[in-house]
Design an enzyme around this catalytic site. Sequence first.
Site, short mmCIF file in Angstrom:
data_model
loop_
_atom_site.label_atom_id
_atom_site.label_comp_id
_atom_site.label_asym_id
_atom_site.label_seq_id
_atom_site.Cartn_x
_atom_site.Cartn_y
_atom_site.Cartn_z
N LYS A 1 0.85 -1.19 0.00
CA LYS A 1 0.00 0.00 0.00
C LYS A 1 0.89 1.24 0.00
CE LYS A 1 -1.83 2.69 3.03
NZ LYS A 1 -1.67 3.95 2.26
N GLY B 1 6.99 4.63 8.57
CA GLY B 1 6.14 5.80 8.80
C GLY B 1 6.32 6.31 10.21
N GLU C 1 10.21 0.82 10.46
CA GLU C 1 11.25 1.85 10.32
C GLU C 1 10.55 3.17 10.56
OE1 GLU C 1 13.13 4.69 9.28
OE2 GLU C 1 13.30 4.02 7.20
N CYS D 1 13.53 10.56 7.62
CA CYS D 1 13.42 10.06 8.99
C CYS D 1 14.74 10.19 9.73
CB CYS D 1 12.95 8.61 8.98
SG CYS D 1 13.85 7.61 7.80
N GLU E 1 9.93 15.31 16.16
CA GLU E 1 10.28 15.22 14.74
C GLU E 1 9.44 16.22 13.95
OE1 GLU E 1 9.35 11.51 12.68
OE2 GLU E 1 11.29 11.68 11.68
P1 ADP Z 1 3.26 10.10 7.48
O1 ADP Z 1 3.04 11.14 8.51
O2 ADP Z 1 4.65 10.01 6.99
O3 ADP Z 1 2.23 10.10 6.41
P2 ADP Z 1 2.03 7.74 8.49
O4 ADP Z 1 2.54 6.78 9.50
O5 ADP Z 1 0.76 8.46 8.78
O6 ADP Z 1 3.21 8.73 8.25
O7 ADP Z 1 1.86 7.04 7.08
C1 ADP Z 1 2.74 6.08 6.55
C2 ADP Z 1 1.93 5.01 5.86
O8 ADP Z 1 1.09 4.37 6.83
C3 ADP Z 1 0.98 5.53 4.78
O9 ADP Z 1 0.96 4.60 3.71
C4 ADP Z 1 -0.34 5.57 5.49
O10 ADP Z 1 -1.46 5.48 4.64
C5 ADP Z 1 -0.25 4.35 6.38
N1 ADP Z 1 -1.15 4.35 7.55
C6 ADP Z 1 -1.60 5.42 8.24
N2 ADP Z 1 -2.43 5.03 9.23
C7 ADP Z 1 -2.51 3.67 9.17
C8 ADP Z 1 -3.21 2.65 9.93
N3 ADP Z 1 -4.01 2.97 10.93
N4 ADP Z 1 -3.03 1.37 9.58
C9 ADP Z 1 -2.21 1.03 8.57
N5 ADP Z 1 -1.55 1.93 7.81
C10 ADP Z 1 -1.67 3.23 8.10
#
Ligand code: ADP
Length: 494
Positions: free
Chosen positions: A189, A242, A264, A298, A395
């Site tokens: 995804k 993320g 990570e 990061c 961050e």
């Molecule tokens: P950023 O602030 O860098 O967008 P996120 O952690 O929000 O960091 O997003 C990183 C990835 O995690 C994206 O692909 C986002 O769609 C996904 N993501 C965000 N929330 C969830 C969740 N509850 N479960 C699984 N994936 C998620």
Amino acid sequence: MSSVVEPRTFAAPKIRQTGILIGDEFRSSVSGKTFATVNPATEEVICQVAEGDAADVDLAVRAARAAFETGPWSRMDGRDRGRLMNKLADLAEKHLDELAALETLDNGKPINDARAADLPLAIDCLRYYAGWADKIKGDTVPIRGDYFCYTRREPIGVCGQIIPWNFPLLMVAWKWGPALATGNTIVIKPAEQTPLSCLRMAELALEAGFPPGVINVVPGFGPTAGAALVAHPQVDKIAFTGEGTTAKIIMREAADTLKRLTFELGGKSPNIVFADADLDAAIAGAEFGLFFNQGQCCCAGSRLFVEESVHDEFVEKLIRRTRQRVLGNPFDTETQQGPQVDQAQFDKIMGYIDRGQAQGANCVTGGQRFGNRGYFIEPTVFTNVHDQMDIAREEIFGPVLSILKFKDVAEVTQRANNTCYGLAAAVWTRDVQKAHQMAHALRAGTVWVNCYDVFDAAAPFGGFKMSGIGRELGEAGLANYTELKTVTMAMPPR
Ligand code: ADP
């Protein structure tokens, strides 16, 4: 005779794929829903992309499961998997300019960076792991008694991969490389901000000859598509890059199915400059270590510790350099800094700049929006920063540098380690012994000495503490994608 170098502007690429890839077919979402992906330099919608949710994830996981259990992939020799991976790397190289332009369009990063960093690193990563595909092996184990015991490294199965928007294609390569080399199948995804390069790369994977179902792509949002992947009982592992807050949610949601997890996550990396360093090199490293990729790294060196005796000279020169940074159209090869990825990130960063000022730090350059279109923020430097300020602890993920003064090794080591993060750190010094002492004392997964942001597919990367679980890249990255099986056979004496 002087020659004038014309600035060269790259064109926006044609968008080829906007669907969900299941098996070998790009399709609409089951719900029929789409979402807009936006050009952060202009705030204009680039195109609509199919919005996957639980129903699409389920189809993708079934395709990946079938490819893993019964497809040609499960019977393929490692060397042939490696050949396919090399073919994909060759296709990415052939389409380097197109893929780089997709990154620039969707993410806003300068085309020079996409062409010189993201793409070559991604291609190199695929080739590095292609080389491992026929070298995944176990041991023979001398156990007591009349037995023959050996181990095998087997693929985990269907791997769910959830990636961020800061290095869209490079994150694809970091995730696909070790997963494919070890014989897993994938449902990925991409981030909702930047789905386009991943979709095009998946199309190239089909062209390279990957069997249907080995790579499936479900664009969509985290709480819907991402969460469905995490919860799916037929997914064996989640690899996530993320934010830490998201990782905590994923860890909770993955508990019911006891999935393997690798993370990570973020950082607040200390970049430490001693008075005996090559100061010009350290200044260049401080600028690059923070402002590269609009500060959206990061491992950004966002806490810059400078030894007291050189602090003022260092700061003055760094400010001068920072003011020379070229912001503008990311398709222009002269541009060094593009926009932040979206409005939410822009707002978050501006909020930190306000808080830095409110909490008493000095904003010595930048601090404002740049221009009136796109999510551009001036490169910003704060001095007089104290450890407890928000801009020194949290961050920011933007072009905001905090400079902190220090007196000696013991003090800076304690302060550098006084954080919940532990992703990266850097030390600038000409004293070899001090360099190694610091490298050992810093609680971080990567320590750079007299350099910053040096990445290689062979060098493991990942976090101590709340910066991650597991390591990506290198031989270490393979361990995240295999199960270790022990086989013991009776060998009674004849
Ligand atoms: P950023 O602030 O860098 O967008 P996120 O952690 O929000 O960091 O997003 C990183 C990835 O995690 C994206 O692909 C986002 O769609 C996904 N993501 C965000 N929330 C969830 C969740 N509850 N479960 C699984 N994936 C998620």
